[in-house]
Motif scaffolding. Sequence first.
Motif, PDB file in Angstrom:
ATOM      1  N   GLU A   1       4.926   3.818 -12.028  1.00 23.40           N
ATOM      2  CA  GLU A   1       6.154   4.572 -11.792  1.00 23.40           C
ATOM      3  C   GLU A   1       6.406   5.406 -13.031  1.00 23.40           C
ATOM      4  OE1 GLU A   1      10.820   3.445 -11.580  1.00 23.40           O
ATOM      5  OE2 GLU A   1       9.492   2.323 -10.264  1.00 23.40           O
TER       6      GLU A   1
ATOM      7  N   ARG B   1       6.582   2.166 -15.777  1.00 25.69           N
ATOM      8  CA  ARG B   1       6.243   0.806 -15.367  1.00 25.69           C
ATOM      9  C   ARG B   1       4.924   0.841 -14.593  1.00 25.69           C
ATOM     10  NH1 ARG B   1      11.360  -1.414 -12.202  1.00 25.69           N
ATOM     11  NH2 ARG B   1      13.048  -0.368 -13.295  1.00 25.69           N
ATOM     12  N   ALA B   2       4.274  -0.281 -14.600  1.00 28.58           N
ATOM     13  CA  ALA B   2       2.988  -0.314 -13.893  1.00 28.58           C
ATOM     14  C   ALA B   2       2.724  -1.720 -13.391  1.00 28.58           C
ATOM     15  CB  ALA B   2       1.862   0.106 -14.820  1.00 28.58           C
ATOM     16  N   GLN B   3       1.962  -1.761 -12.325  1.00 30.91           N
ATOM     17  CA  GLN B   3       1.577  -3.047 -11.767  1.00 30.91           C
ATOM     18  C   GLN B   3       0.093  -2.961 -11.451  1.00 30.91           C
ATOM     19  OE1 GLN B   3       3.392  -3.820  -8.034  1.00 30.91           O
ATOM     20  NE2 GLN B   3       3.098  -6.020  -8.152  1.00 30.91           N
TER      21      GLN B   3
ATOM     22  N   LYS C   1      -0.350   0.484  -9.479  1.00 26.66           N
ATOM     23  CA  LYS C   1       0.845   1.131  -8.936  1.00 26.66           C
ATOM     24  C   LYS C   1       1.707   1.474 -10.131  1.00 26.66           C
ATOM     25  CE  LYS C   1       4.843   0.222  -6.003  1.00 26.66           C
ATOM     26  NZ  LYS C   1       5.532  -0.760  -5.155  1.00 26.66           N
TER      27      LYS C   1
ATOM     28  N   GLN D   1       0.860  -1.173   0.000  1.00 23.02           N
ATOM     29  CA  GLN D   1       0.000   0.000   0.000  1.00 23.02           C
ATOM     30  C   GLN D   1       0.901   1.228   0.000  1.00 23.02           C
ATOM     31  OE1 GLN D   1      -3.532   0.543   1.150  1.00 23.02           O
ATOM     32  NE2 GLN D   1      -4.180  -1.509   1.662  1.00 23.02           N
ATOM     33  N   PRO D   2       0.393   2.360  -0.462  1.00 23.85           N
ATOM     34  CA  PRO D   2       1.220   3.569  -0.495  1.00 23.85           C
ATOM     35  C   PRO D   2       1.486   4.085   0.915  1.00 23.85           C
ATOM     36  CG  PRO D   2      -1.018   4.096  -1.076  1.00 23.85           C
ATOM     37  CD  PRO D   2      -0.956   2.604  -0.973  1.00 23.85           C
TER      38      PRO D   2
ATOM     39  N   LEU E   1       0.649   7.993  -2.823  1.00 21.64           N
ATOM     40  CA  LEU E   1       2.035   8.086  -3.269  1.00 21.64           C
ATOM     41  C   LEU E   1       2.829   6.992  -2.567  1.00 21.64           C
ATOM     42  CD1 LEU E   1       2.415  11.917  -2.704  1.00 21.64           C
ATOM     43  CD2 LEU E   1       1.753  10.807  -4.812  1.00 21.64           C
ATOM     44  N   PHE E   2       3.664   6.311  -3.343  1.00 23.33           N
ATOM     45  CA  PHE E   2       4.493   5.265  -2.757  1.00 23.33           C
ATOM     46  C   PHE E   2       5.855   5.811  -2.381  1.00 23.33           C
ATOM     47  CE2 PHE E   2       1.404   2.659  -4.892  1.00 23.33           C
ATOM     48  CZ  PHE E   2       1.298   1.556  -4.090  1.00 23.33           C
ATOM     49  N   ALA E   3       6.519   5.106  -1.488  1.00 19.22           N
ATOM     50  CA  ALA E   3       7.880   5.497  -1.110  1.00 19.22           C
ATOM     51  C   ALA E   3       8.826   5.270  -2.282  1.00 19.22           C
ATOM     52  CB  ALA E   3       8.347   4.667   0.076  1.00 19.22           C
TER      53      ALA E   3
ATOM     54  N   SER F   1       8.696   8.173 -15.466  1.00 19.27           N
ATOM     55  CA  SER F   1      10.035   8.059 -16.014  1.00 19.27           C
ATOM     56  C   SER F   1      11.100   8.602 -15.061  1.00 19.27           C
ATOM     57  CB  SER F   1      10.098   8.816 -17.348  1.00 19.27           C
ATOM     58  OG  SER F   1       9.597  10.126 -17.129  1.00 19.27           O
ATOM     59  N   GLU F   2      10.698   9.443 -14.133  1.00 20.78           N
ATOM     60  CA  GLU F   2      11.678   9.968 -13.176  1.00 20.78           C
ATOM     61  C   GLU F   2      11.801   9.083 -11.935  1.00 20.78           C
ATOM     62  OE1 GLU F   2      10.721  14.012 -12.189  1.00 20.78           O
ATOM     63  OE2 GLU F   2      10.078  14.393 -14.246  1.00 20.78           O
ATOM     64  N   GLY F   3      10.996   8.068 -11.844  1.00 18.31           N
ATOM     65  CA  GLY F   3      11.094   7.161 -10.712  1.00 18.31           C
ATOM     66  C   GLY F   3      10.068   7.405  -9.633  1.00 18.31           C
ATOM     67  N   ARG F   4       9.173   8.372  -9.798  1.00 27.08           N
ATOM     68  CA  ARG F   4       8.151   8.610  -8.766  1.00 27.08           C
ATOM     69  C   ARG F   4       7.049   7.574  -8.890  1.00 27.08           C
ATOM     70  NH1 ARG F   4       8.115  15.064  -9.682  1.00 27.08           N
ATOM     71  NH2 ARG F   4      10.254  15.342  -9.033  1.00 27.08           N
ATOM     72  N   ARG F   5       6.590   7.100  -7.759  1.00 23.59           N
ATOM     73  CA  ARG F   5       5.614   6.001  -7.767  1.00 23.59           C
ATOM     74  C   ARG F   5       4.270   6.489  -7.225  1.00 23.59           C
ATOM     75  NH1 ARG F   5      10.728   3.915  -7.386  1.00 23.59           N
ATOM     76  NH2 ARG F   5      11.061   4.959  -5.395  1.00 23.59           N
TER      77      ARG F   5
END
Lengths: 511, 215
Positions: free
Chosen positions: A479, A452-454, A477, A416-417, A509-511, A481-485
């Motif tokens: 992500e 990316r996505a899940q 979930k 979970q975020p 927002l994920f860590a 291109s800059e890495g933010r999830r």
Amino acid sequence: MNRRICSLWLPNLAIERWANGSDAPDEALARPVVLTLEGRHGQLIHAVTPAAAERGARPGGRLTDARALDPGLEAEQADVAGEEAWLRAAARWASRWSPLVEVDGAHALRLDVSGVAHLFGDEKGLMRDMEARFAAMGVTARAAIAPTAGAAWGLARYAAEPRPVHDEELARVLAPLPIAALRLSAVANHMLVRLGLKQVGDLAGVPRKALARRFPKDEHPLDALDRALGRKPEPLTPLPEDPPPRALLPIKEPVVHPEAAAQALARLVPPLARELATRKLGARHLVLTAFRVDGSLGEVQVATSIPTRAPDHLHRLLSGMLERQGIDPGFGIDAFALEVRWWEKLDSAQDALLGEATGETAVAALIDRLSVRLGPSKVRRPVRVDSHVPERAAGWGAGVDTDPSPPAVAAPPADQPTRLLDAPEEVAVIYATPEGLPRRFVWRRKVHDIARAQGPRRISPEWWRERSTARLRDYYKVEDSEGRRFWIFREGVVGDGRGGAPLWFVHGLFA
Amino acid sequence: MPARDKPALRLSPGAGSAILSELFADSPRDAGWTGFVLAQVAPARPLLWIQERMAILEGGRVHAAGLGPLAAELIHVEARDAKAALWAMEEGLRCPALGGVIGELWGDPQALDFTATRRLAVAAEKSGVACWLVRLQGSANLSGARERWRLGSAPSETHSFDPKAPGSPRWDAELFRSRRRLPGRWVVGREPPNLLPVAAEPGDRALGQWQRRTG
């Protein structure tokens, strides 16, 4: 005033309590069981089941004698302390019928039901209600109502059909009862029967002096008769209610100084803490009341997250609350009272050898201080709520009313975020196909390309809570291109018949 | 700078980090720093998390279900403004039983001056509680913090079972002021129980190389 006393006798309390504790009460009562106590010369019978009574076992007899009559008797240990505790609890519970309740001997309660009966129809209805409610608990009860406690006691035990009795017929109703209905000791009863005085009515013509030599002063049968007939008083002493812990500070001259409350507090907290310590209680909710000369009250309240009686902590909380709210002295204050509204048991405990607070106490004190300054609704602990919808499952409870036994709720699903937006925010998306995942989305005017996505994780609406038009959610979930999830969801699917094209939202927002 | 000259960085949960660390998030819409901070908070002790109202509006509220075992001991405070948040942080730092204090402030509030940060730093060292002062959308002005980080998310590792899914998170961490170690810039990943630099400087490297390094 015409007093009405109700005596409530539970004749088979011991054996019924034992039977209710077993799996099948009716079957247990059908077995020949006796409850025994340690006597001076072996086991004494305390209570018997009906089946054991048919085989000759009698309460008060010896177990060996009963076993000689029938070797098949089963013996169980009696629980006298448990019965007493049960009876005390039942007395508290019986205050549903009357404010004045008293435990009366080993198996009886005494209630003052003056002016109560009309709430239950009439006195017959009241007696029926009592017997029915005890029967629902699996305990036989016999109630009798009379103008005096002695008469009610005798009627409940020895009258064929207990019924409400009034003053004018009291002597007539008591007369045919056996002499034991006067509530004398077994020795005195035995003596009276030997003298040929077998019924209450036989005492009527006996001179007082003739009996005085044969009985001790407090066992005089004629005194007992007078009490039963209401010629001598017999007051009831109801169960004492614990008064709330309280400290009072009267002031000779009414004070109008705004600092007066803080000074009064410093003098009120130590005696209150001492009272809490002697009664082994801890405060959860305190109220400082100021009594103004014009008859109005000023109040300041604080709550604590665990029961406490540390004077400096309580003083700090209350003075912090006083600073925040203050008490308007008005035309002057002539008394202060500090009262505990909610308290819990708190035995003496030692945190550490050197007296510095550790662990739980220190954290609880911190929560209290924060709550006083910022408000109890701003200092919170997570509470799990049984729900699939994320924003509903993330419940919060105030830190000061921590629940010692939280409800058992299934653990939330993993992954979970770490942050959840209070309200999901709609995003504009660009996708290849409306069913699939978007390629990019615009949130707060910034474009995020999904790298990316899940998912999806589908969460259906809770139809028992929401409107019929609520749509399901597909959580992804993603992500960028800059890495933010991010945690984004599509509300509804194309063609579910609950609105137009599905919208996309960012929810976490994920860590 | 070649990779072998990089200063070593080892961060582990609750290991002697009872200092005030200031952390600047790349953007308020990026919650990557939460993972970086939570990996260093002592587990199984109460965690005081203070959020200013504006930080909640901009960056979302703490979500207990996403914190794992830390959620059981979480105490969340919603502060009206920076002044209240700083007061609550200082109050929390006086309680040695806490595992950590995290305070999130928005922008550059008036209340947050050198004196305020210095007070926090002294309180943290006195009670031995780690304190993280998180600045969303803030500028690195004068501060008494012992360590100052700038943190953003970095592309995550490859997921072991699903190449298209985000894997275990990584962060682009820059330590630009510290009294204890050499400043530097690392890409940090979570290697239980520690946080370790998993790659050298993320500079002018294409994303594909990262995935190859770990694959």
